[in-house]
Design a protein around this motif. Structure first.
Motif, PDB file in Angstrom:
ATOM      1  N   UNK A   1       0.798  -1.103   0.111  1.00  0.00           N
ATOM      2  CA  UNK A   1       0.049  -0.101  -0.144  1.00  0.00           C
ATOM      3  C   UNK A   1       0.960   1.154  -0.134  1.00  0.00           C
ATOM      4  N   UNK A   2       2.053   1.220   0.773  1.00  0.00           N
ATOM      5  CA  UNK A   2       2.690   2.388   0.766  1.00  0.00           C
ATOM      6  C   UNK A   2       3.974   2.356  -0.388  1.00  0.00           C
ATOM      7  N   UNK A   3       3.319   2.645  -1.618  1.00  0.00           N
ATOM      8  CA  UNK A   3       4.175   2.430  -2.758  1.00  0.00           C
ATOM      9  C   UNK A   3       3.759   3.517  -3.641  1.00  0.00           C
ATOM     10  N   UNK A   4       4.753   3.892  -4.648  1.00  0.00           N
ATOM     11  CA  UNK A   4       4.545   5.129  -5.587  1.00  0.00           C
ATOM     12  C   UNK A   4       3.418   4.765  -6.324  1.00  0.00           C
ATOM     13  N   UNK A   5       3.234   3.469  -6.904  1.00  0.00           N
ATOM     14  CA  UNK A   5       2.081   3.309  -7.698  1.00  0.00           C
ATOM     15  C   UNK A   5       0.539   3.609  -6.896  1.00  0.00           C
ATOM     16  N   UNK A   6       0.467   3.261  -5.656  1.00  0.00           N
ATOM     17  CA  UNK A   6      -0.813   3.391  -5.162  1.00  0.00           C
ATOM     18  C   UNK A   6      -0.928   4.955  -4.942  1.00  0.00           C
ATOM     19  N   UNK A   7       0.260   5.822  -4.742  1.00  0.00           N
ATOM     20  CA  UNK A   7      -0.065   7.249  -4.331  1.00  0.00           C
ATOM     21  C   UNK A   7      -0.454   7.779  -5.799  1.00  0.00           C
TER      22      UNK A   7
ATOM     23  N   UNK B   1      10.904  11.215  -1.041  1.00  0.00           N
ATOM     24  CA  UNK B   1      11.664  10.775   0.259  1.00  0.00           C
ATOM     25  C   UNK B   1      10.763   9.852   1.355  1.00  0.00           C
ATOM     26  N   UNK B   2       9.427  10.178   1.189  1.00  0.00           N
ATOM     27  CA  UNK B   2       8.289   9.454   1.771  1.00  0.00           C
ATOM     28  C   UNK B   2       8.139   8.266   1.453  1.00  0.00           C
ATOM     29  N   UNK B   3       7.999   8.089   0.152  1.00  0.00           N
ATOM     30  CA  UNK B   3       7.774   6.756  -0.469  1.00  0.00           C
ATOM     31  C   UNK B   3       8.867   5.947  -1.221  1.00  0.00           C
ATOM     32  N   UNK B   4       8.900   4.753  -1.568  1.00  0.00           N
ATOM     33  CA  UNK B   4       9.793   4.112  -1.937  1.00  0.00           C
ATOM     34  C   UNK B   4      10.224   4.459  -3.372  1.00  0.00           C
TER      35      UNK B   4
ATOM     36  N   UNK C   1      -1.996   6.360  -8.207  1.00  0.00           N
ATOM     37  CA  UNK C   1      -3.371   6.043  -8.512  1.00  0.00           C
ATOM     38  C   UNK C   1      -4.457   6.775  -7.625  1.00  0.00           C
ATOM     39  N   UNK C   2      -4.029   7.066  -6.553  1.00  0.00           N
ATOM     40  CA  UNK C   2      -4.961   7.739  -5.687  1.00  0.00           C
ATOM     41  C   UNK C   2      -5.237   9.103  -6.074  1.00  0.00           C
ATOM     42  N   UNK C   3      -3.888   9.925  -6.584  1.00  0.00           N
ATOM     43  CA  UNK C   3      -4.013  11.098  -7.158  1.00  0.00           C
ATOM     44  C   UNK C   3      -4.804  11.098  -8.629  1.00  0.00           C
ATOM     45  N   UNK C   4      -4.603  10.290  -9.319  1.00  0.00           N
ATOM     46  CA  UNK C   4      -5.220  10.054 -10.632  1.00  0.00           C
ATOM     47  C   UNK C   4      -6.696  10.093 -10.524  1.00  0.00           C
ATOM     48  N   UNK C   5      -7.242   9.070  -9.645  1.00  0.00           N
ATOM     49  CA  UNK C   5      -8.658   9.087  -9.107  1.00  0.00           C
ATOM     50  C   UNK C   5      -9.307  10.227  -8.578  1.00  0.00           C
ATOM     51  N   UNK C   6      -8.499  11.256  -8.365  1.00  0.00           N
ATOM     52  CA  UNK C   6      -9.305  12.611  -7.782  1.00  0.00           C
ATOM     53  C   UNK C   6      -9.771  13.123  -8.993  1.00  0.00           C
ATOM     54  N   UNK C   7      -9.253  12.971 -10.297  1.00  0.00           N
ATOM     55  CA  UNK C   7      -9.838  13.725 -11.444  1.00  0.00           C
ATOM     56  C   UNK C   7      -9.308  15.080 -11.566  1.00  0.00           C
ATOM     57  N   UNK C   8     -10.175  16.096 -11.088  1.00  0.00           N
ATOM     58  CA  UNK C   8      -9.681  17.493 -11.293  1.00  0.00           C
ATOM     59  C   UNK C   8      -8.463  17.735 -10.567  1.00  0.00           C
ATOM     60  N   UNK C   9      -8.267  17.345  -9.334  1.00  0.00           N
ATOM     61  CA  UNK C   9      -6.992  17.629  -8.780  1.00  0.00           C
ATOM     62  C   UNK C   9      -5.762  17.045  -9.602  1.00  0.00           C
TER      63      UNK C   9
END
Length: 210
Positions: free
Chosen positions: A51-57, A107-110, A59-67
């Motif tokens: 869960x704590x991976x760049x891919x999840x990060x 720095x925060x993610x792998x 994907x979460x940003x992508x799913x926000x759409x407008x942001x």
């Protein structure tokens, strides 16, 4: 301050600033278009991805759409401003918080050695702001310090080169999703070298006639 103004008259340092702006600006324009087009930056994480991976990060940003598209827009604007040279100070001011945020994320993610690259880009941005410190002094209630115009640094050629780099980068990324990084980089290097060679020829001619 006098020492900074003296350094700003050195042509090799002026070239370093100009091409740092090109490099940072072109990188941001290149990276922004995929977000503006509403596409993912990476593949969807698999079931085995932590869960704590760049891919999840991403994907979460992508799913926000407008942001996600807003992030791309801010990168696009900051990169464009840097490439113009004329408005590069405004671009560097906008670039700094975005780049600082990206650096902390790496720095925060792998991200492995990516943090070294983003850290270098952040330091380069700080360097661009130091270059214009004589104009930025006003934000700490210090008077703006004037500087004699440098014919080499203020040459319109640099704006033209920046425009060509912007049009090529934005056009290439807007027209294709399956990009060739080496092709893009190679064309940008050729454009930059043509600009450098042209500026040096003009500089030598002006020195010869003076």
């Amino acid at each position: 301050m006098k020492q900074l103004l003296a350094w700003k008259q050195k042509i090799w340092l002026q070239l370093a600033v100009i091409y740092t702006r090109y490099l940072l600006g072109g990188t941001f324009v290149f990276a922004s278009l995929i977000k503006l087009k509403g596409h993912r930056f990476t593949m969807i994480p698999g079931a085995g991805s932590p869960f704590h991976s760049p891919e999840h990060l991403f994907e979460t940003l992508y799913q926000s759409g407008l942001y996600w598209q807003f992030l791309g827009l801010m990168q696009f604007v900051a990169g464009l401003l840097l490439l113009t040279q004329r408005y590069a100070l405004l671009g560097a001011l906008l670039f700094l918080p975005i780049m600082a945020n990206i650096y902390v994320i790496t720095l925060s993610y792998e991200f492995g050695y990516t943090s070294v690259i983003t850290g270098t880009m952040l330091l380069a941005t700080v360097g661009l702001l130091v270059w214009d410190w004589n104009r930025l002094r006003i934000v700490v209630n210090q008077p703006v310090v004037g500087l004699p115009a440098s014919a080499f640094f203020e040459r319109k050629l640099w704006e033209v080169v920046g425009l060509v780099l912007f049009l090529y980068t934005a056009g290439y990324r807007a027209l294709t999703d399956q990009y060739n990084l080496l092709l893009w980089l190679g064309v940008c290097v050729v454009v930059g070298l043509i600009g450098l060679l042209t500026s040096w020829v003009l500089h030598r001619r002006l020195k010869g006639t003076s």
